[in-house]
Structure formats: structure tokens, C-alpha cells
Scaffold this active site. Structure first.
Site, PDB file in Angstrom:
ATOM      1  N   ASP A  56       0.839  -1.197   0.000  1.00  0.00           N
ATOM      2  CA  ASP A  56       0.000   0.000   0.000  1.00  0.00           C
ATOM      3  C   ASP A  56       0.875   1.248   0.000  1.00  0.00           C
ATOM      4  OD1 ASP A  56      -2.232  -1.597   0.130  1.00  0.00           O
ATOM      5  OD2 ASP A  56      -2.494  -1.375   2.291  1.00  0.00           O
ATOM      6  N   ARG A  57       0.354   2.342  -0.508  1.00  0.00           N
ATOM      7  CA  ARG A  57       1.088   3.612  -0.577  1.00  0.00           C
ATOM      8  C   ARG A  57       1.736   3.959   0.763  1.00  0.00           C
ATOM      9  NH1 ARG A  57       0.019   9.490  -2.793  1.00  0.00           N
ATOM     10  NH2 ARG A  57      -1.412   8.542  -4.258  1.00  0.00           N
TER      11      ARG A  57
END
Length: 216
Positions: free
Chosen positions: A56-57
Site C-alpha cells: 500500500d502507498r
């Protein structure tokens, strides 16, 4: 520079310590992504390395990239077969009653116009299994090691929030949100036939130390 974040490199693989806030794929808002910076990681090869999996970012830590298509396919198969060992650390917004355990909670994607999409536990979801262990307890919060046996989207975030009933600190979807998501891919082992394993360890980030964890 991403070159300074290389944890492992050989002729077919690179593992970097992906910084939090950098998405792997180019997001809809066109902000900078790892995809835009792969040229920093060629190390003399003409071909750009390609990410084998996703973080995830806002998750930092070990990210595997393949340096050629054959390696990319082999590594992808290793992830699909469940033969890759992954270790994450997270700060939970509370303390589990036990010190060790496992979460067996199938996951399914749901969506609504108001909230967009998210994952949730459901009997008819895809199987998802996570082992966990408490590493530290500080002021009502816990540093936990997660060992996912499967690789579902948002698996650890949902397993923390719904399986343990204690979300990860800073999680904007499954918790209260905050300045930083306290989830980090700390270790990765990828077996290879006829070659040494790909092994990488990403040090605990400063944001964890600032929260009072991982100093020892």
C-alpha cells in the site's frame, strides 16, 4: 534516492525499502509513484526492473523487483504458491489480551458510493490467514509482528481491525486515521531453486521510534 534504499541485489532481483507515501503503481491523481522512478534502479541493465508484488502507498518496507521477465514470472509463482515468507511490524491502537495467536478470517471487497471500496471479513470471502506475536507494549499500545500466510488486499489492516478488534495506528480506512500508517514490511524471504534465497530485512522506520517503539 531509491538506490540508497536497496536491501538486496543480484542479477535477477532487487529488494528495496520502499518509503511510506510512495505508491507502487501510478495513482489516479498522477502523483509520483515507484513506476516513475524505476530508472533509478537499473544498475547498468537496460531493462527496467518490475515490481513482483504490491505494498500500500502508506506501507513502508521490503518490496521485491525482478530484473528480467523470466525472474518476474518465477517470483510471482512463488508468491502465488505461498512459499514466500513475509514479516511485517505494526503499532496497534490498543493491546491484545494474548501475546501470540492467529487470525483466520476470509476477506471480501465491499463498496458504497459514500465510502468507496474496502475489504471486510465474510464467511464467503477468500481465505486469509495471519499469525501474529506481540513484540512490545508501551502506554496502552502494542508493537506486533504479523506473518501473513496469504496475500489478500488490506489483509493485515482488516485482520488487525476486525480479527483482533484493534486497528493499526494511523489507518484512515479501518482505524481512526492520523499522520502516518504504522505498518512496515520488515522482512522478506523468497526461495529460489538452485540459488540462495533472496533475503532482505528493512530496519524499523523513524516514525516507529518517534512513537516509542523499536528502540531496543
Amino acid at each position: 534516492m531509491l538506490q540508497d534504499r536497496v536491501l538486496f541485489i543480484d542479477g535477477e532481483a532487487i529488494v528495496i525499502d520502499k518509503p511510506a507515501g510512495l505508491p507502487v503503481d501510478r495513482p489516479r491523481d498522477r502523483s509520483e509513484s515507484l513506476e516513475d522512478r524505476l530508472g533509478e534502479l537499473t544498475f547498468g541493465f537496460q531493462r527496467l526492473p518490475l515490481p513482483v508484488h504490491r505494498l500500500d502507498r502508506d506501507t513502508s518496507g521490503c518490496l521485491l523487483l525482478a530484473r528480467n521477465p523470466k525472474a518476474h514470472k518465477r517470483f510471482g509463482q512463488a508468491f502465488e504458491a505461498g512459499s514466500v515468507t513475509k514479516r511485517y511490524v505494526a503499532i496497534l491502537d490498543g493491546e491484545p489480551a494474548e501475546d501470540v495467536g492467529e487470525i483466520d478470517l476470509p476477506l471480501i471487497k465491499i463498496s458504497s458510493e459514500e465510502e468507496g471500496w474496502r475489504m471486510t471479513g465474510a464467511p464467503n470471502g477468500k481465505p486469509a490467514l495471519t499469525r501474529w506475536r506481540v513484540l512490545e507494549r508501551v502506554k496502552g499500545r502494542a508493537l506486533v509482528a504479523f506473518f501473513p500466510e496469504t496475500g489478500r488486499t488490506h489483509q493485515l489492516r482488516v485482520h488487525a481491525a476486525e480479527g483482533l478488534g484493534i486497528p493499526i495506528v494511523g489507518d484512515p480506512v479501518y482505524g481512526k486515521g492520523g499522520p502516518a500508517v504504522m505498518l512496515h514490511a520488515a522482512g522478506l524471504i523468497v526461495p529460489r531453486e538452485g540459488k540462495p534465497d533472496i533475503t532482505a530485512e528493512a530496519p524499523i522506520p523513524v516514525r516507529f521510534h518517534n512513537a516509542g517503539f523499536g528502540r531496543g
